[in-house]
Every structure is written in structure tokens, then in C-alpha cells.
Design a protein around this motif. Structure first.
Motif, mmCIF file in Angstrom:
data_model
loop_
_atom_site.group_PDB
_atom_site.id
_atom_site.type_symbol
_atom_site.label_atom_id
_atom_site.label_comp_id
_atom_site.label_asym_id
_atom_site.label_seq_id
_atom_site.Cartn_x
_atom_site.Cartn_y
_atom_site.Cartn_z
ATOM 1 N N ARG A 155 -3.694 -4.000 13.849
ATOM 2 C CA ARG A 155 -5.140 -4.522 13.809
ATOM 3 C C ARG A 155 -6.057 -3.842 12.865
ATOM 4 O O ARG A 155 -7.074 -4.552 12.488
ATOM 5 C CB ARG A 155 -5.711 -4.337 15.162
ATOM 6 N N HIS A 156 -5.661 -2.737 11.938
ATOM 7 C CA HIS A 156 -6.504 -2.108 11.216
ATOM 8 C C HIS A 156 -5.959 -2.219 9.576
ATOM 9 O O HIS A 156 -6.744 -1.812 8.748
ATOM 10 C CB HIS A 156 -6.398 -0.562 11.202
ATOM 11 N N THR A 157 -5.115 -3.211 9.334
ATOM 12 C CA THR A 157 -4.458 -3.248 8.037
ATOM 13 C C THR A 157 -4.224 -4.876 7.847
ATOM 14 O O THR A 157 -3.832 -5.549 8.627
ATOM 15 C CB THR A 157 -3.352 -2.573 8.007
ATOM 16 N N ALA A 158 -4.562 -5.113 6.792
ATOM 17 C CA ALA A 158 -4.359 -6.533 6.215
ATOM 18 C C ALA A 158 -3.769 -6.417 4.701
ATOM 19 O O ALA A 158 -4.177 -5.580 3.961
ATOM 20 C CB ALA A 158 -5.505 -7.488 6.190
ATOM 21 N N ARG A 159 -2.726 -7.383 4.313
ATOM 22 C CA ARG A 159 -1.982 -7.090 3.084
ATOM 23 C C ARG A 159 -1.959 -8.367 2.564
ATOM 24 O O ARG A 159 -1.370 -9.540 3.032
ATOM 25 C CB ARG A 159 -0.694 -6.780 3.045
ATOM 26 N N LEU A 160 -2.981 -8.776 1.511
ATOM 27 C CA LEU A 160 -2.733 -10.035 0.718
ATOM 28 C C LEU A 160 -1.823 -9.980 -0.259
ATOM 29 O O LEU A 160 -2.084 -8.910 -1.244
ATOM 30 C CB LEU A 160 -4.130 -10.127 0.108
ATOM 31 N N HIS A 161 -0.555 -10.737 -0.411
ATOM 32 C CA HIS A 161 0.009 -10.805 -1.523
ATOM 33 C C HIS A 161 -0.254 -11.823 -2.650
ATOM 34 O O HIS A 161 -0.248 -12.953 -2.142
ATOM 35 C CB HIS A 161 1.762 -11.087 -0.957
ATOM 36 N N LEU A 162 -0.451 -11.171 -3.667
ATOM 37 C CA LEU A 162 -1.069 -12.131 -4.666
ATOM 38 C C LEU A 162 0.150 -12.679 -5.599
ATOM 39 O O LEU A 162 1.253 -11.944 -5.823
ATOM 40 C CB LEU A 162 -2.058 -11.579 -5.512
ATOM 41 N N LEU B 82 -11.416 -14.792 -3.000
ATOM 42 C CA LEU B 82 -12.496 -14.220 -2.574
ATOM 43 C C LEU B 82 -12.778 -14.821 -1.258
ATOM 44 O O LEU B 82 -12.942 -13.932 -0.249
ATOM 45 C CB LEU B 82 -14.028 -14.444 -3.422
ATOM 46 N N ALA B 83 -12.660 -16.118 -1.032
ATOM 47 C CA ALA B 83 -12.733 -16.810 0.355
ATOM 48 C C ALA B 83 -11.674 -16.412 1.301
ATOM 49 O O ALA B 83 -11.893 -16.134 2.384
ATOM 50 C CB ALA B 83 -12.718 -18.318 0.188
ATOM 51 N N LEU B 84 -10.317 -16.146 0.972
ATOM 52 C CA LEU B 84 -9.467 -15.536 1.736
ATOM 53 C C LEU B 84 -9.745 -14.438 2.144
ATOM 54 O O LEU B 84 -9.341 -14.271 3.436
ATOM 55 C CB LEU B 84 -8.095 -15.872 0.895
ATOM 56 N N ALA B 85 -10.172 -13.669 1.323
ATOM 57 C CA ALA B 85 -10.525 -12.107 1.640
ATOM 58 C C ALA B 85 -11.530 -12.030 2.651
ATOM 59 O O ALA B 85 -11.526 -11.278 3.615
ATOM 60 C CB ALA B 85 -10.567 -11.257 0.599
ATOM 61 N N LEU C 110 -10.709 -4.047 11.016
ATOM 62 C CA LEU C 110 -10.092 -3.856 9.680
ATOM 63 C C LEU C 110 -10.360 -2.634 8.805
ATOM 64 O O LEU C 110 -11.792 -2.239 8.876
ATOM 65 C CB LEU C 110 -10.215 -4.929 8.912
ATOM 66 N N ARG C 111 -9.603 -1.826 8.486
ATOM 67 C CA ARG C 111 -10.025 -0.487 7.800
ATOM 68 C C ARG C 111 -9.477 -0.428 6.364
ATOM 69 O O ARG C 111 -9.891 0.159 5.671
ATOM 70 C CB ARG C 111 -9.410 0.808 8.437
ATOM 71 N N ASP C 112 -8.158 -1.101 6.235
ATOM 72 C CA ASP C 112 -7.608 -1.169 4.985
ATOM 73 C C ASP C 112 -7.216 -2.496 4.577
ATOM 74 O O ASP C 112 -6.524 -3.238 5.291
ATOM 75 C CB ASP C 112 -6.397 -0.266 4.970
ATOM 76 N N LEU C 113 -7.871 -2.771 3.403
ATOM 77 C CA LEU C 113 -7.612 -3.987 2.613
ATOM 78 C C LEU C 113 -6.705 -4.030 1.761
ATOM 79 O O LEU C 113 -7.021 -3.366 0.571
ATOM 80 C CB LEU C 113 -8.666 -5.195 2.448
ATOM 81 N N HIS C 114 -5.172 -4.329 1.782
ATOM 82 C CA HIS C 114 -4.278 -4.076 0.449
ATOM 83 C C HIS C 114 -3.956 -5.242 -0.155
ATOM 84 O O HIS C 114 -3.589 -6.348 0.346
ATOM 85 C CB HIS C 114 -2.925 -3.601 0.923
ATOM 86 N N GLY D 256 -17.225 -0.389 5.369
ATOM 87 C CA GLY D 256 -16.553 0.530 5.666
ATOM 88 C C GLY D 256 -14.932 0.516 5.472
ATOM 89 O O GLY D 256 -14.113 0.938 6.370
ATOM 90 N N ILE D 257 -14.316 -0.520 4.583
ATOM 91 C CA ILE D 257 -13.058 -0.812 4.652
ATOM 92 C C ILE D 257 -12.646 -0.240 3.320
ATOM 93 O O ILE D 257 -13.336 -0.632 1.978
ATOM 94 C CB ILE D 257 -12.807 -2.328 4.566
ATOM 95 N N HIS D 258 -11.336 0.384 3.126
ATOM 96 C CA HIS D 258 -11.006 0.902 2.050
ATOM 97 C C HIS D 258 -10.085 -0.306 1.189
ATOM 98 O O HIS D 258 -9.117 -0.799 1.865
ATOM 99 C CB HIS D 258 -9.930 1.766 2.205
ATOM 100 N N LEU D 259 -10.535 -0.643 -0.167
ATOM 101 C CA LEU D 259 -9.720 -1.665 -0.860
ATOM 102 C C LEU D 259 -8.727 -0.786 -1.601
ATOM 103 O O LEU D 259 -9.089 -0.013 -2.112
ATOM 104 C CB LEU D 259 -10.727 -2.447 -1.758
#
Length: 114
Positions: free
Chosen positions: A33-40, A53-56, A66-70, A98-101
Motif C-alpha cells: 500500500r505504500h509503493t507503486a511501480r509504473l513500468h514505462l 502524468l495523468a496515470l501517475a 503512497l510513500r514511494d513512486l517508482h 511527501g512521496i519519494h519519486l
């Protein structure tokens, strides 16, 4: 006459996976629940930057805590100025929230002859 079966209720818990519209789009995985990974995949350019941008932004809105967006960039072929602009906009939005990119698996920079 028996009642028709009801549709299953949407699951508010992870995964919050969003399906890509085509092969150039990002896919989303949520390992917790604290992490999302977007595979480009493909080019991050003027034709795809707004979609990323819209997806993120949608992922940030639908995943409280969410704390970490990869962003996994292993399959990114190119990034034009519009793509860089979107990455900067994402950085600003995530920092303010407050989310780490994270830009993961970036391809090496091309070598140029001097």
C-alpha cells in the motif's frame, strides 16, 4: 424466479492496477500500500507525456498512504523535452505530497564522440 447475481464490489485494497491503453503506455503494479511501480515502455515524448502524468496523478489519488513512486525506465527508448518536463512536474507533485519519486533501471546515456 431467482434473483440475478450481483456484480462483485470493487476492491478498495491493493492492487490498484491500471491497464495500459497501448504498448507505449505505462503499466502499474502495487506490491504494497505504500509503493507503486509504473513500468514505462517506448518513447517518453510529446505524444505520451501527458498520458504518463495523468496515470501517475491518478495512481497517487487512488492509493492513499503512497510513500514511494517508482518509474521503471528500462524499456524507455527516448525522452524528449516534453518527457523531461513531465518528469519534473511529477517530481514537484510527489515532493509536495511527501512521496519519494524513483527513476529505476534508467538506460545508460548514449556515448558521443568528442
Amino acid at each position: 424466479m431467482p434473483a440475478a447475481p450481483s456484480a462483485p464490489a470493487p476492491n478498495p485494497e491493493p492492487p490498484y492496477d491500471l491497464a495500459p491503453s497501448d504498448d507505449r503506455c505505462a503499466t502499474v503494479a502495487t506490491p504494497d500500500r505504500h509503493t507503486a511501480r509504473l513500468h514505462l515502455a517506448g518513447d517518453l515524448d510529446h505524444t505520451t507525456a501527458d498520458e504518463l502524468l495523468a496515470l501517475a496523478v491518478r495512481q497517487i489519488a487512488t492509493q492513499p498512504g503512497l510513500r514511494d513512486l517508482h518509474l521503471n525506465c528500462a524499456q524507455v527508448r527516448a525522452c524528449d523535452p516534453m518527457g523531461l518536463s513531465v518528469l519534473l512536474a511529477l517530481y514537484r507533485r510527489t515532493s509536495a505530497a511527501g512521496i519519494h519519486l524513483h527513476l529505476d533501471d534508467r538506460p545508460p546515456a548514449p556515448v558521443t564522440a568528442s
